[in-house]
Motif scaffolding. Structure first.
Motif, PDB file in Angstrom:
ATOM      1  N   TYR A 115     -27.708  -9.165  66.132  1.00  0.00           N
ATOM      2  CA  TYR A 115     -28.929  -8.367  66.258  1.00  0.00           C
ATOM      3  C   TYR A 115     -28.632  -6.952  65.781  1.00  0.00           C
ATOM      4  CZ  TYR A 115     -26.636  -6.675  70.524  1.00  0.00           C
ATOM      5  OH  TYR A 115     -25.746  -6.150  71.408  1.00  0.00           O
ATOM      6  N   SER A 116     -29.678  -6.187  65.561  1.00  0.00           N
ATOM      7  CA  SER A 116     -29.503  -4.824  65.070  1.00  0.00           C
ATOM      8  C   SER A 116     -29.676  -3.817  66.198  1.00  0.00           C
ATOM      9  CB  SER A 116     -30.528  -4.536  63.960  1.00  0.00           C
ATOM     10  OG  SER A 116     -31.831  -4.501  64.496  1.00  0.00           O
ATOM     11  N   GLU A 168     -31.535  -1.269  65.990  1.00  0.00           N
ATOM     12  CA  GLU A 168     -32.972  -0.968  66.041  1.00  0.00           C
ATOM     13  C   GLU A 168     -33.703  -1.960  66.938  1.00  0.00           C
ATOM     14  OE1 GLU A 168     -31.214  -1.263  63.317  1.00  0.00           O
ATOM     15  OE2 GLU A 168     -31.298   0.683  62.302  1.00  0.00           O
ATOM     16  N   ALA A 169     -33.299  -3.241  66.872  1.00  0.00           N
ATOM     17  CA  ALA A 169     -33.924  -4.258  67.713  1.00  0.00           C
ATOM     18  C   ALA A 169     -33.643  -4.004  69.185  1.00  0.00           C
ATOM     19  CB  ALA A 169     -33.436  -5.654  67.308  1.00  0.00           C
ATOM     20  N   TYR A 173     -37.369  -9.608  70.672  1.00  0.00           N
ATOM     21  CA  TYR A 173     -36.596  -8.819  69.711  1.00  0.00           C
ATOM     22  C   TYR A 173     -35.269  -9.458  69.323  1.00  0.00           C
ATOM     23  CZ  TYR A 173     -39.994  -5.137  70.561  1.00  0.00           C
ATOM     24  OH  TYR A 173     -41.165  -4.407  70.647  1.00  0.00           O
ATOM     25  N   THR A 196     -27.219  -5.843  61.385  1.00  0.00           N
ATOM     26  CA  THR A 196     -27.710  -6.685  60.316  1.00  0.00           C
ATOM     27  C   THR A 196     -27.681  -5.901  59.016  1.00  0.00           C
ATOM     28  OG1 THR A 196     -29.977  -6.000  60.812  1.00  0.00           O
ATOM     29  CG2 THR A 196     -29.187  -8.001  61.870  1.00  0.00           C
ATOM     30  N   THR A 216     -32.435  -2.969  58.072  1.00  0.00           N
ATOM     31  CA  THR A 216     -33.025  -2.474  59.314  1.00  0.00           C
ATOM     32  C   THR A 216     -34.169  -3.402  59.713  1.00  0.00           C
ATOM     33  OG1 THR A 216     -34.651  -1.086  58.167  1.00  0.00           O
ATOM     34  CG2 THR A 216     -32.496  -0.102  58.642  1.00  0.00           C
ATOM     35  N   SER A 217     -34.653  -3.264  60.935  1.00  0.00           N
ATOM     36  CA  SER A 217     -35.767  -4.082  61.395  1.00  0.00           C
ATOM     37  C   SER A 217     -36.994  -3.873  60.514  1.00  0.00           C
ATOM     38  CB  SER A 217     -36.106  -3.735  62.848  1.00  0.00           C
ATOM     39  OG  SER A 217     -35.028  -4.061  63.697  1.00  0.00           O
ATOM     40  N   GLU A 255     -36.463  -5.687  57.233  1.00  0.00           N
ATOM     41  CA  GLU A 255     -36.594  -7.126  57.417  1.00  0.00           C
ATOM     42  C   GLU A 255     -38.053  -7.522  57.570  1.00  0.00           C
ATOM     43  OE1 GLU A 255     -34.261  -9.307  60.127  1.00  0.00           O
ATOM     44  OE2 GLU A 255     -32.364  -8.884  59.101  1.00  0.00           O
ATOM     45  N   SER A 256     -38.838  -6.683  58.240  1.00  0.00           N
ATOM     46  CA  SER A 256     -40.266  -6.970  58.398  1.00  0.00           C
ATOM     47  C   SER A 256     -40.961  -6.971  57.042  1.00  0.00           C
ATOM     48  CB  SER A 256     -40.925  -5.940  59.322  1.00  0.00           C
ATOM     49  OG  SER A 256     -40.421  -6.043  60.637  1.00  0.00           O
ATOM     50  N   ARG A 265     -33.951 -14.925  63.546  1.00  0.00           N
ATOM     51  CA  ARG A 265     -34.665 -13.732  64.008  1.00  0.00           C
ATOM     52  C   ARG A 265     -36.157 -13.818  63.713  1.00  0.00           C
ATOM     53  NH1 ARG A 265     -29.935 -11.572  61.976  1.00  0.00           N
ATOM     54  NH2 ARG A 265     -30.819 -10.903  59.980  1.00  0.00           N
ATOM     55  N   HIS A 266     -36.522 -14.569  62.686  1.00  0.00           N
ATOM     56  CA  HIS A 266     -37.933 -14.627  62.288  1.00  0.00           C
ATOM     57  C   HIS A 266     -38.452 -16.068  62.322  1.00  0.00           C
ATOM     58  CE1 HIS A 266     -37.632 -10.431  61.097  1.00  0.00           C
ATOM     59  NE2 HIS A 266     -36.495 -10.738  60.503  1.00  0.00           N
TER      60      HIS A 266
END
Length: 203
Positions: A9-10, A12-13, A35, A58, A61-62, A65-66, A120-121
Motif C-alpha cells: 500500500y502507499s 497516501e492510502a 483504502y 507503490t 501515487t494514489s 493510480e486513480s 487495490r482496484h
C-alpha cells in the motif's frame, strides 16, 4: 509458522484512511478495506503508535493510480481495452517522465506490481477476454444503425427510386472473410461491463 503476507500500500492510502477514521467518515475496518491498508497498522497510526511494519510504496501515487484506472475504463468503453503489457509500459513512461525513483528494472514494474494494482482496484477493474470485435464495431449502437439505414435508403432512392421495390436486386455483403480483430489477448475493463472489446493483438 508460515510467514505473514505483507500488504502492499502507499503512504497516501494510509493517510487517507487515517483521515477518514479520525473525521468519523468511516469505521476502522471499513476504512482499511476501502483504502487497501492493514487494519492493525491503521489502528496503530490512529493511536499514535509507530508501526514496526515497513510501508512498501507503490510506483504511483494514489492520485496517479486513480487517473490510470479512469484511463483504462475509458479505453475499454471506447473499444481499446489495454493489455497487461500496455499498462506496464504506460506506467514506465509516467515513472520516466516524472523521474520517480523505483527498484524496478529500467523503471518498469513487473508482475508483482501489476497483481497489487489489480488488488487495490478490484472493485473497479477486472481482467477480461474481449469479444472478437474491432473498435468500430464495438462502438455501434442502435441509434447509429437506424441512422445508417436512413442514409442508405436516401442514397439508394436518389440513384434509383425503384430498386427498393425489388428485393431480388439487393445483395448483402459483409466482412466475414476479413480478419478485423486478430488473436485477442486479455485486457483490463470496468468490472461488470457486459461488452468488452479490444484492438489489442498478439505480437
Amino acid at each position: 509458522m508460515a510467514p505473514t503476507k505483507r500488504m502492499l500500500y502507499s503512504e497516501e492510502a494510509m493517510e487517507a484512511a487515517v483521515k477518514a477514521v479520525t473525521e468519523r467518515k468511516k469505521g476502522m475496518r471499513e476504512a482499511a478495506r476501502h483504502y487497501g491498508v492493514p487494519d492493525s497498522t491503521l489502528r496503530d497510526r490512529i493511536k499514535g503508535r509507530k508501526s514496526m511494519r515497513k510501508i512498501q510504496r507503490t510506483a504511483l501515487t494514489s492520485a496517479n493510480e486513480s487517473r490510470l484506472v479512469s484511463w483504462l475504463e475509458e479505453s475499454a468503453r471506447r473499444g481499446f481495452g489495454r493489455t497487461k503489457d500496455q499498462v506496464l509500459n504506460s506506467v514506465q513512461e509516467v515513472i520516466r517522465d516524472n523521474n520517480v525513483p523505483t527498484p524496478f528494472k529500467e523503471g518498469q514494474p513487473g508482475d508483482k506490481w501489476f497483481q497489487g494494482f489489480l488488488k487495490r482496484h478490484s472493485k473497479s477493474l477486472s481482467i477480461r477476454t474481449p469479444q472478437a470485435l474491432g473498435s468500430q464495431r464495438a462502438a455501434v449502437t442502435g441509434g447509429k444503425i437506424r441512422g445508417w439505414f436512413r442514409t442508405a435508403h436516401a442514397e439508394i432512392t436518389k440513384e434509383n427510386p425503384d430498386v427498393l421495390n425489388h428485393p431480388e436486386r439487393i445483395f448483402n455483403c459483409d466482412e466475414s472473410r476479413f480478419q478485423l480483430a486478430g488473436g485477442l489477448v486479455k485486457v483490463l475493463a470496468p468490472k461488470g461491463d457486459k461488452r468488452v472489446s479490444s484492438d489489442a493483438r498478439h505480437a
